[in-house]
Scaffold this motif. Structure first.
Motif, PDB file in Angstrom:
ATOM      1  N   MET A   1       0.224  -1.142   0.005  1.00 30.88           N
ATOM      2  CA  MET A   1      -0.413   0.003   0.274  1.00 30.88           C
ATOM      3  C   MET A   1       0.404   1.446  -0.208  1.00 30.88           C
ATOM      4  O   MET A   1       0.794   2.592  -0.668  1.00 30.88           O
ATOM      5  N   ASN A   2       2.441   1.002   0.911  1.00 29.06           N
ATOM      6  CA  ASN A   2       3.040   2.297   0.783  1.00 29.06           C
ATOM      7  C   ASN A   2       3.392   2.860  -0.972  1.00 29.06           C
ATOM      8  O   ASN A   2       3.318   4.056  -0.852  1.00 29.06           O
ATOM      9  N   SER A   3       3.373   1.876  -1.349  1.00 32.44           N
ATOM     10  CA  SER A   3       3.492   2.087  -2.720  1.00 32.44           C
ATOM     11  C   SER A   3       2.486   2.895  -3.923  1.00 32.44           C
ATOM     12  O   SER A   3       3.146   3.610  -4.554  1.00 32.44           O
ATOM     13  N   ILE A   4       1.981   1.845  -3.603  1.00 31.94           N
ATOM     14  CA  ILE A   4       0.476   2.974  -4.007  1.00 31.94           C
ATOM     15  C   ILE A   4       0.473   4.339  -3.387  1.00 31.94           C
ATOM     16  O   ILE A   4       0.396   5.326  -3.921  1.00 31.94           O
ATOM     17  N   HIS A   5       0.600   4.997  -1.969  1.00 35.83           N
ATOM     18  CA  HIS A   5       0.739   6.186  -1.367  1.00 35.83           C
ATOM     19  C   HIS A   5       1.651   6.531  -1.905  1.00 35.83           C
ATOM     20  O   HIS A   5       1.485   8.350  -2.499  1.00 35.83           O
ATOM     21  N   SER A   6       2.777   6.512  -2.378  1.00 35.89           N
ATOM     22  CA  SER A   6       3.755   7.212  -2.853  1.00 35.89           C
ATOM     23  C   SER A   6       3.925   7.389  -4.516  1.00 35.89           C
ATOM     24  O   SER A   6       4.322   8.415  -4.688  1.00 35.89           O
ATOM     25  N   ALA A   7       3.038   6.518  -5.130  1.00 35.42           N
ATOM     26  CA  ALA A   7       3.179   7.272  -6.826  1.00 35.42           C
ATOM     27  C   ALA A   7       1.809   8.352  -6.898  1.00 35.42           C
ATOM     28  O   ALA A   7       2.070   9.466  -7.673  1.00 35.42           O
ATOM     29  N   MET A   8       0.908   7.805  -5.258  1.00 38.92           N
ATOM     30  CA  MET A   8      -0.153   9.422  -5.547  1.00 38.92           C
ATOM     31  C   MET A   8       0.198  10.383  -5.617  1.00 38.92           C
ATOM     32  O   MET A   8       0.256  10.830  -5.821  1.00 38.92           O
ATOM     33  N   ALA A   9       1.239  10.200  -4.394  1.00 34.39           N
ATOM     34  CA  ALA A   9       1.925  11.897  -3.899  1.00 34.39           C
ATOM     35  C   ALA A   9       2.764  12.100  -4.548  1.00 34.39           C
ATOM     36  O   ALA A   9       2.861  13.309  -5.048  1.00 34.39           O
ATOM     37  N   ARG A  10       3.352  11.082  -5.381  1.00 31.90           N
ATOM     38  CA  ARG A  10       4.352  12.077  -6.741  1.00 31.90           C
ATOM     39  C   ARG A  10       3.516  12.054  -8.176  1.00 31.90           C
ATOM     40  O   ARG A  10       4.296  12.908  -8.438  1.00 31.90           O
ATOM     41  N   GLU A  11       2.851  11.889  -8.652  1.00 33.27           N
ATOM     42  CA  GLU A  11       1.457  12.511  -9.241  1.00 33.27           C
ATOM     43  C   GLU A  11       1.202  13.999  -8.524  1.00 33.27           C
ATOM     44  O   GLU A  11      -0.239  14.706  -9.332  1.00 33.27           O
ATOM     45  N   GLY A  12       1.052  14.159  -7.442  1.00 37.12           N
ATOM     46  CA  GLY A  12      -0.152  15.429  -6.664  1.00 37.12           C
ATOM     47  C   GLY A  12      -1.081  14.834  -6.104  1.00 37.12           C
ATOM     48  O   GLY A  12      -1.349  16.062  -5.894  1.00 37.12           O
ATOM     49  N   PHE A  13      -1.486  13.664  -6.712  1.00 38.44           N
ATOM     50  CA  PHE A  13      -2.602  13.322  -5.628  1.00 38.44           C
ATOM     51  C   PHE A  13      -2.963  12.746  -4.048  1.00 38.44           C
ATOM     52  O   PHE A  13      -2.434  11.323  -3.943  1.00 38.44           O
ATOM     53  N   THR A  14      -3.027  13.717  -3.394  1.00 31.01           N
ATOM     54  CA  THR A  14      -3.321  14.166  -2.287  1.00 31.01           C
ATOM     55  C   THR A  14      -4.411  14.492  -1.577  1.00 31.01           C
ATOM     56  O   THR A  14      -5.034  15.496  -2.394  1.00 31.01           O
ATOM     57  N   ARG A  15      -4.852  13.852   0.014  1.00 33.16           N
ATOM     58  CA  ARG A  15      -6.348  14.608   0.333  1.00 33.16           C
ATOM     59  C   ARG A  15      -5.857  15.457   0.898  1.00 33.16           C
ATOM     60  O   ARG A  15      -4.552  15.817   1.734  1.00 33.16           O
ATOM     61  N   SER A  16      -6.378  16.554   0.666  1.00 41.31           N
ATOM     62  CA  SER A  16      -6.123  17.776   1.611  1.00 41.31           C
ATOM     63  C   SER A  16      -6.246  17.503   3.248  1.00 41.31           C
ATOM     64  O   SER A  16      -7.443  17.031   3.564  1.00 41.31           O
ATOM     65  N   THR A  17      -4.892  18.419   4.040  1.00 44.67           N
ATOM     66  CA  THR A  17      -5.864  18.722   5.109  1.00 44.67           C
ATOM     67  C   THR A  17      -6.426  19.645   6.322  1.00 44.67           C
ATOM     68  O   THR A  17      -7.173  19.977   7.028  1.00 44.67           O
ATOM     69  N   ASP A  18      -5.861  20.524   5.006  1.00 44.80           N
ATOM     70  CA  ASP A  18      -6.625  21.650   5.600  1.00 44.80           C
ATOM     71  C   ASP A  18      -7.762  22.542   4.777  1.00 44.80           C
ATOM     72  O   ASP A  18      -8.398  23.535   5.310  1.00 44.80           O
ATOM     73  N   ASP A  19      -8.024  22.025   3.863  1.00 44.79           N
ATOM     74  CA  ASP A  19      -9.420  21.907   3.254  1.00 44.79           C
ATOM     75  C   ASP A  19     -10.114  21.360   2.731  1.00 44.79           C
ATOM     76  O   ASP A  19     -10.465  20.502   1.398  1.00 44.79           O
ATOM     77  N   ARG A  20     -10.408  20.028   4.333  1.00 43.75           N
ATOM     78  CA  ARG A  20     -11.735  19.131   3.888  1.00 43.75           C
ATOM     79  C   ARG A  20     -13.314  19.248   4.891  1.00 43.75           C
ATOM     80  O   ARG A  20     -13.209  20.176   5.672  1.00 43.75           O
ATOM     81  N   VAL A  21     -14.066  19.018   3.716  1.00 41.39           N
ATOM     82  CA  VAL A  21     -15.372  18.149   4.819  1.00 41.39           C
ATOM     83  C   VAL A  21     -15.741  17.002   5.884  1.00 41.39           C
ATOM     84  O   VAL A  21     -15.921  16.834   6.207  1.00 41.39           O
ATOM     85  N   LEU A  22     -14.332  16.436   4.131  1.00 45.38           N
ATOM     86  CA  LEU A  22     -15.791  14.646   4.347  1.00 45.38           C
ATOM     87  C   LEU A  22     -14.377  13.782   4.689  1.00 45.38           C
ATOM     88  O   LEU A  22     -13.605  14.007   6.260  1.00 45.38           O
ATOM     89  N   ALA A  23     -12.974  14.165   3.993  1.00 45.20           N
ATOM     90  CA  ALA A  23     -12.044  13.025   4.067  1.00 45.20           C
ATOM     91  C   ALA A  23     -10.649  13.711   3.018  1.00 45.20           C
ATOM     92  O   ALA A  23      -9.985  13.455   3.324  1.00 45.20           O
ATOM     93  N   GLY A  24     -11.633  14.611   2.778  1.00 49.82           N
ATOM     94  CA  GLY A  24     -10.203  15.979   1.930  1.00 49.82           C
ATOM     95  C   GLY A  24     -10.220  14.936   0.661  1.00 49.82           C
ATOM     96  O   GLY A  24      -8.724  16.126  -0.408  1.00 49.82           O
ATOM     97  N   VAL A  25     -10.968  14.626  -0.104  1.00 52.09           N
ATOM     98  CA  VAL A  25     -10.724  13.847  -1.244  1.00 52.09           C
ATOM     99  C   VAL A  25     -10.707  15.180  -2.250  1.00 52.09           C
ATOM    100  O   VAL A  25     -10.156  15.470  -2.991  1.00 52.09           O
ATOM    101  N   CYS A  26     -12.149  15.703  -2.415  1.00 49.05           N
ATOM    102  CA  CYS A  26     -12.729  17.094  -2.884  1.00 49.05           C
ATOM    103  C   CYS A  26     -11.087  18.005  -3.074  1.00 49.05           C
ATOM    104  O   CYS A  26     -10.590  18.575  -3.908  1.00 49.05           O
ATOM    105  N   GLY A  27     -11.473  18.038  -1.874  1.00 49.43           N
ATOM    106  CA  GLY A  27     -10.222  19.765  -2.211  1.00 49.43           C
ATOM    107  C   GLY A  27      -8.541  19.220  -2.390  1.00 49.43           C
ATOM    108  O   GLY A  27      -8.472  19.895  -3.023  1.00 49.43           O
ATOM    109  N   GLY A  28      -8.358  17.961  -2.476  1.00 52.53           N
ATOM    110  CA  GLY A  28      -6.871  17.891  -2.707  1.00 52.53           C
ATOM    111  C   GLY A  28      -6.893  17.665  -4.331  1.00 52.53           C
ATOM    112  O   GLY A  28      -6.041  17.857  -4.701  1.00 52.53           O
TER     113      GLY A  28
END
Length: 84
Positions: A1-28
């Motif tokens: 799972m860490n490799s998936i998280h690393s790949a998503m982060a490298r591509e800029g797909f991260t969940r927002s921690t400061d602009d979240r309503v539920l999980a931060g997916v839309c903010g990210g």
């Protein structure tokens, strides 16, 4: 799972921690594509009427696969931190 998280982060797909309503997916996603977070949320809700059902499946999958933006920075190597 860490490799998936690393790949998503490298591509800029991260969940927002400061602009979240539920999980931060839309903010990210909004940050990734350079639009307002509320516009992204409205887009997701609007597409629920056009393509019913897919968002209910895709959102939780994105929630699991996309790392938090703070976790992505913490998990980055020294070279990656310099670039941010």
């Amino acid at each position: 799972m860490n490799s998936i998280h690393s790949a998503m982060a490298r591509e800029g797909f991260t969940r927002s921690t400061d602009d979240r309503v539920l999980a931060g997916v839309c903010g990210g996603l909004a940050r990734k594509f350079g639009i307002n977070a509320w516009a992204m949320r409205a887009l997701i809700i609007a597409t629920m009427f056009l393509l019913p059902g897919s968002q209910i499946i895709v959102y939780p999958i994105a929630w699991v696969l996309m790392p938090d933006d703070t976790a992505a920075v913490e998990g980055a190597g020294p070279q990656d931190r310099l670039m941010q």
